[in-house]
Write an enzyme that holds these catalytic residues in place. Structure first.
Site, mmCIF file in Angstrom:
data_model
loop_
_atom_site.group_PDB
_atom_site.id
_atom_site.type_symbol
_atom_site.label_atom_id
_atom_site.label_comp_id
_atom_site.label_asym_id
_atom_site.label_seq_id
_atom_site.Cartn_x
_atom_site.Cartn_y
_atom_site.Cartn_z
ATOM 1 N N ARG A 236 4.745 3.681 -3.915
ATOM 2 C CA ARG A 236 3.619 2.842 -3.525
ATOM 3 C C ARG A 236 4.085 1.392 -3.438
ATOM 4 N NH1 ARG A 236 2.172 7.086 -2.516
ATOM 5 N NH2 ARG A 236 0.246 8.221 -3.015
ATOM 6 N N GLU A 265 -2.235 0.258 4.796
ATOM 7 C CA GLU A 265 -1.824 1.269 5.776
ATOM 8 C C GLU A 265 -3.038 1.752 6.557
ATOM 9 O OE1 GLU A 265 0.264 4.407 3.767
ATOM 10 O OE2 GLU A 265 1.738 3.049 2.860
ATOM 11 N N HIS A 285 5.039 6.033 6.138
ATOM 12 C CA HIS A 285 4.511 6.876 5.061
ATOM 13 C C HIS A 285 4.594 8.358 5.426
ATOM 14 C CE1 HIS A 285 1.673 6.769 1.345
ATOM 15 N NE2 HIS A 285 2.559 7.748 1.270
#
Length: 321
Positions: A236, A265, A285
């Site tokens: 993260r 995001e 991601h």
């Protein structure tokens, strides 16, 4: 039940074998990302069960209070993006399988894809070759070097196994219980956090984001890294102090980074400072984004919906409801 599935970017969910588990339900899938509460309240009007794809959308009280029909939120893994207290107050069950003992193998694999891509400068050389050039840099061998692993949970354990198989020297820093587990698994533990950052040739983060870990990697920590070191984050972004990684890379310690996660995001339009840096490998991601992982995750998520519909909810995060 009337079900909504958010943030299925590639319209993948309906193509999964496990999607058949929802055959008896009324399902609407949204492919774009929306965070605005007003827009979400319109989209989710009348929805009884909400499916979330990990932490892509935050579900907070102002939205929940506008969804009177919502009875269930079904997802998998951690849930910092959900206001559990508000769900409990409003009588909304949150079911989330924490899959104990089962790591995200796909995230461990992506971690290694990023490590190798950064060490051997693969993206830069691929781009150069397509542009008509040949060999634009000299990479680094990993064997015999220190692989620093910050945190020692399920994913970290898999990353360590691969590192050992690659001939790297594993070095762990984590909370006391995790350090003891790493030692029991045969890995070295750093004498201090400073020594950990200073010794690691590749340093990869594998921590959950909670209040205690937010900003746990500071500018001072990064300044201890070698100018030849690679910093990797597939966990993260807020684990790192805001702005610290960009500043550290500009200062030359560490020399490279490989990143799969960002403060906000999705990152669209190329608007992130790391994307403008030649010494950084960035991916959008992708850690858990494989068809195999989706089949595992959504089978659990859909089982939770069917259990709730049958009056026997499972994996309930807020049992007071």
């Amino acid at each position: 039940m009337k079900i909504a599935i958010l943030d299925d970017y590639h319209d993948t969910v309906r193509t999964l074998a496990c999607f058949g588990k929802l055959a008896a339900h009324d399902v609407k899938i949204w492919n774009d990302h929306v965070q605005d509460s007003d827009a979400l309240a319109v989209r989710l009007r009348g929805v009884e069960a909400l499916v979330l794809i990990r932490e892509r959308t935050e579900i907070r009280a102002p939205l929940l209070e506008r969804l009177p029909q919502l009875q269930l939120i079904s997802q998998r893994s951690v849930y910092p993006h959900i206001d559990i207290e508000a769900c409990t107050r409003l009588g909304i069950v949150v079911s989330s399988d924490m899959h104990p003992g089962t790591p995200s193998y796909s995230t461990a694999e992506l971690t290694w894809a990023l490590i190798l891509a950064a060490a051997r400068e693969i993206p830069q050389n691929v781009a150069a070759l397509k542009a008509g050039k040949w060999q634009v840099g000299v990479g680094s061998t990993l064997r015999g070097k220190h692989l620093g692993i910050f945190g020692y949970g399920r994913i970290a354990g898999e990353v360590a196994k691969i590192g050992a198989a690659m001939g790297m020297r594993i070095l762990v820093w984590a909370r006391e219980a995790s350090r003891q587990k790493a030692q029991a698994d045969g890995y070295a533990v750093a004498a201090s956090k400073e020594a950990f950052f200073a010794t690691s040739d590749v340093l990869t983060l594998h921590l959950r984001l909670v209040d205690a870990t937010r900003g746990i990697v500071t500018a001072a920590d990064l300044a201890h890294m070698k100018p030849t070191a690679i910093f990797v984050n597939t966990s993260r972004a807020p684990l790192v102090e805001p702005g610290a990684l960009v500043a550290a890379l500009k200062a030359g310690r560490p020399g490279k980074a490989a990143v799969d996660v960002y403060e906000e995001e999705p990152v669209l339009g190329g608007k992130h400072p790391l994307l403008a840096m030649d010494n950084v490998v960035c991916t959008p991601h992708l850690g858990y984004v494989t068809r195999d992982e989706y089949e595992l995750q959504f089978a659990d998520i859909f089982d939770q919906i069917n259990a709730f519909a049958a009056g026997k909810p499972i994996n309930v995060v807020n049992p007071k409801v």
